[in-house]
Design a protein around this motif. Structure first.
Motif, PDB file in Angstrom:
ATOM      1  N   GLU A 132    -151.272   3.164 -41.996  1.00  0.00           N
ATOM      2  CA  GLU A 132    -152.648   3.671 -42.025  1.00  0.00           C
ATOM      3  C   GLU A 132    -152.935   4.587 -40.834  1.00  0.00           C
ATOM      4  O   GLU A 132    -153.632   5.599 -40.978  1.00  0.00           O
ATOM      5  N   PHE A 133    -152.440   4.247 -39.655  1.00  0.00           N
ATOM      6  CA  PHE A 133    -152.647   5.120 -38.501  1.00  0.00           C
ATOM      7  C   PHE A 133    -151.980   6.478 -38.748  1.00  0.00           C
ATOM      8  O   PHE A 133    -152.545   7.524 -38.426  1.00  0.00           O
ATOM      9  N   HIS A 134    -150.779   6.447 -39.313  1.00  0.00           N
ATOM     10  CA  HIS A 134    -150.050   7.688 -39.579  1.00  0.00           C
ATOM     11  C   HIS A 134    -150.806   8.570 -40.578  1.00  0.00           C
ATOM     12  O   HIS A 134    -150.866   9.793 -40.430  1.00  0.00           O
ATOM     13  N   THR A 135    -151.405   7.940 -41.568  1.00  0.00           N
ATOM     14  CA  THR A 135    -152.069   8.698 -42.632  1.00  0.00           C
ATOM     15  C   THR A 135    -153.462   9.164 -42.233  1.00  0.00           C
ATOM     16  O   THR A 135    -153.849  10.315 -42.480  1.00  0.00           O
ATOM     17  N   ALA A 146    -158.674   5.592 -37.550  1.00  0.00           N
ATOM     18  CA  ALA A 146    -158.511   4.433 -38.427  1.00  0.00           C
ATOM     19  C   ALA A 146    -158.946   3.197 -37.648  1.00  0.00           C
ATOM     20  O   ALA A 146    -158.578   3.030 -36.484  1.00  0.00           O
ATOM     21  N   LEU A 147    -159.739   2.336 -38.286  1.00  0.00           N
ATOM     22  CA  LEU A 147    -160.331   1.179 -37.625  1.00  0.00           C
ATOM     23  C   LEU A 147    -160.071  -0.082 -38.453  1.00  0.00           C
ATOM     24  O   LEU A 147    -160.405  -0.126 -39.644  1.00  0.00           O
ATOM     25  N   GLY A 392    -148.772   7.093 -30.876  1.00  0.00           N
ATOM     26  CA  GLY A 392    -148.088   7.447 -32.109  1.00  0.00           C
ATOM     27  C   GLY A 392    -146.834   8.253 -31.831  1.00  0.00           C
ATOM     28  O   GLY A 392    -146.356   8.349 -30.695  1.00  0.00           O
ATOM     29  N   ASP A 393    -146.305   8.849 -32.880  1.00  0.00           N
ATOM     30  CA  ASP A 393    -145.059   9.595 -32.732  1.00  0.00           C
ATOM     31  C   ASP A 393    -145.341  11.060 -32.411  1.00  0.00           C
ATOM     32  O   ASP A 393    -146.471  11.536 -32.536  1.00  0.00           O
TER      33      ASP A 393
END
Length: 454
Positions: A132-135, A146-147, A392-393
């Motif tokens: 979800e964080f990636h998207t 995203a929470l 993140g990446d």
């Protein structure tokens, strides 16, 4: 609270809830008039990096914090009030025909709705957050974050991640205490809404001011010196990192010293007027070698009035130090203070502007960020609430980013290291030398032999 990855973050399982803006909020956002305030130089660059959210990499910044005694209602009120407080979170940027457009949601139109996702064990939660964080953390998403919350024994743990377009490192560190404090005020019915100074306003000011900057601006002089080789200087040769290389990265942690040693060291130098950040930067530069070039990250906020503001404020300044062999730590510290006072104002010039004015390739190589927890409001909440910062990446590159975090528990290095042959051995040696220099400096009384540069 040293930055880490989700893969290495300790997670607690439980009932998971995703928090989305409700349909009415999104409809009102669509209907909002165009906001004529432009994006900052950095924001515009981020839009061009990932204009449609399809990039393989998602450069998000995340945080986790326990909200004690939380309920679904108190979490919803807290997130709603926090978004209303920070205009940057409510300001949506897109690229249309290569032109940036902004629409900003009015604070009174923000409302969150909980989406119940059910029970997740720690590994299932890790998979969910990673996906979800990636998207969701993309520069043109609305909102660009995203929470999630997880119900645990003593409350709810908030896991939140934000695209870099609306968040920087200091935003994350400061938000941990501010969100926890806001939630406590909500639970105790003492919260009073207020609005923090807006990054959107500052971005507009940046563009207006930078339009008047020309190649004769004195703040470009440090950049000209730094770029005299035709590019940003590479990492030390001993690292094995080719500045033209495209490497995957690993986030590597080194513990440097205890909190007691750090406090002893800081006390000696602060008594002589040496800023804590410069003290740690100087010793780390000494550990890196005799001829060192870094981009020093700055918080970018105009004053302490902006300390709790959320946004991509951070800038960088070019910092080079070349010292004769045999210089001791006090020599490095004094020279670092002197040099920094010459180059610090250059951080007001965004990299995109420097590139345009000097026509030199701008590809960051070694970036250094100093986080002094004692200077961040709410830092006393970090450990009791099990807080953490995640990253993140990033795309493959030759960039090395070092975060040096100073908190009461101790000092740590977190390094996003290009996986060049020999780079890990080099970094381990740097961290070991850094730790030994710190121990030695803390045990050696510092007597100021010369005046600290004004």
């Amino acid at each position: 609270m040293t930055p880490c990855t989700l893969a290495r973050q300790t997670l607690l399982g439980g009932d998971v809830t995703r928090w989305d803006l409700d349909a009415t909020s999104l409809e009102r956002w669509d209907a909002s008039p165009l906001d004529q305030r432009p994006p900052s130089h950095d924001q515009l660059g981020r839009l061009h990096e990932d204009p449609d959210g399809s990039n393989r990499w998602s450069a998000w910044i995340g945080l986790s914090v326990l909200l004690p005694d939380a309920t679904t209602e108190t979490v919803g009120r807290t997130l709603t009030e926090w978004f209303r407080q920070h205009e940057s979170l409510r300001s949506h940027l897109t690229l249309d025909d290569e032109q940036p457009h902004r629409r900003t949601l009015a604070p009174e139109h923000v409302d969150f709705t909980p989406i119940v996702l059910g029970g997740h064990d720690p590994e299932a939660l890790r998979e969910l957050l990673t996906r979800e964080f990636h998207t969701r953390c993309r520069p043109t998403r609305r909102p660009a974050c995203a929470l999630f919350t997880v119900e645990v024994e003593h409350g709810h743990v908030l896991h939140a991640a934000f695209d870099h377009i609306t968040f920087d490192g200091l935003s994350a560190y400061a938000a941990v205490g501010h969100i926890a404090g806001l939630h406590t005020a909500v639970v105790n019915e003492v919260h009073r809404p207020h609005t923090s100074p807006s990054h959107v306003d500052l971005a507009a000011t940046e563009i207006a001011v930078c339009d008047d900057v020309d190649p004769a601006d004195e703040r470009l002089l440090p950049w000209r010196d730094f770029l005299r080789g035709g590019r940003i200087p590479a990492a030390p040769a001993a690292s094995g990192i080719d500045p033209e290389g495209h490497y995957d990265h690993d986030l590597v942690r080194h513990d440097v010293c205890s909190g007691d040693v750090a406090a002893m060291l800081a006390l000696q130098y602060s008594a002589e007027g040496i800023p804590t950040g410069m003290l740690w930067a100087a010793i780390l530069m000494q550990a890196l070698g005799d001829d060192v070039h870094v981009l020093m990250s700055t918080h970018g906020r105009p004053s302490s009035l902006w300390s709790d503001s959320v946004g991509w404020f951070a800038g960088v300044a070019p910092l080079s130090m070349s010292m004769p062999a045999g210089c001791d730590t006090s020599d490095w510290v004094l020279e670092c203070v002197r040099t920094w006072r010459e180059v610090a104002s250059s951080s007001a010039l965004p990299l995109g502007l420097v590139h345009r004015l000097l026509d030199v390739p701008i590809s960051p190589q070694v970036v250094l960020s100093i986080i002094d927890g004692s200077r961040i409001e709410g830092h006393e909440w970090w450990q009791p609430l099990g807080s953490s910062i995640q990253l993140g990446d990033v795309p493959s590159s030759s960039q090395t980013h070092i975060w040096l975090t100073v908190v009461p528990e101790g000092v740590t290095l977190a390094t996003r290291l290009p996986l060049a042959p020999g780079a890990r051995d080099w970094l381990d040696a740097v961290a070991d030398r850094f730790a030994r220099l710190v121990e030695s400096a803390a045990a050696t009384p510092f007597a100021l032999q010369q005046e600290v540069p004004a």
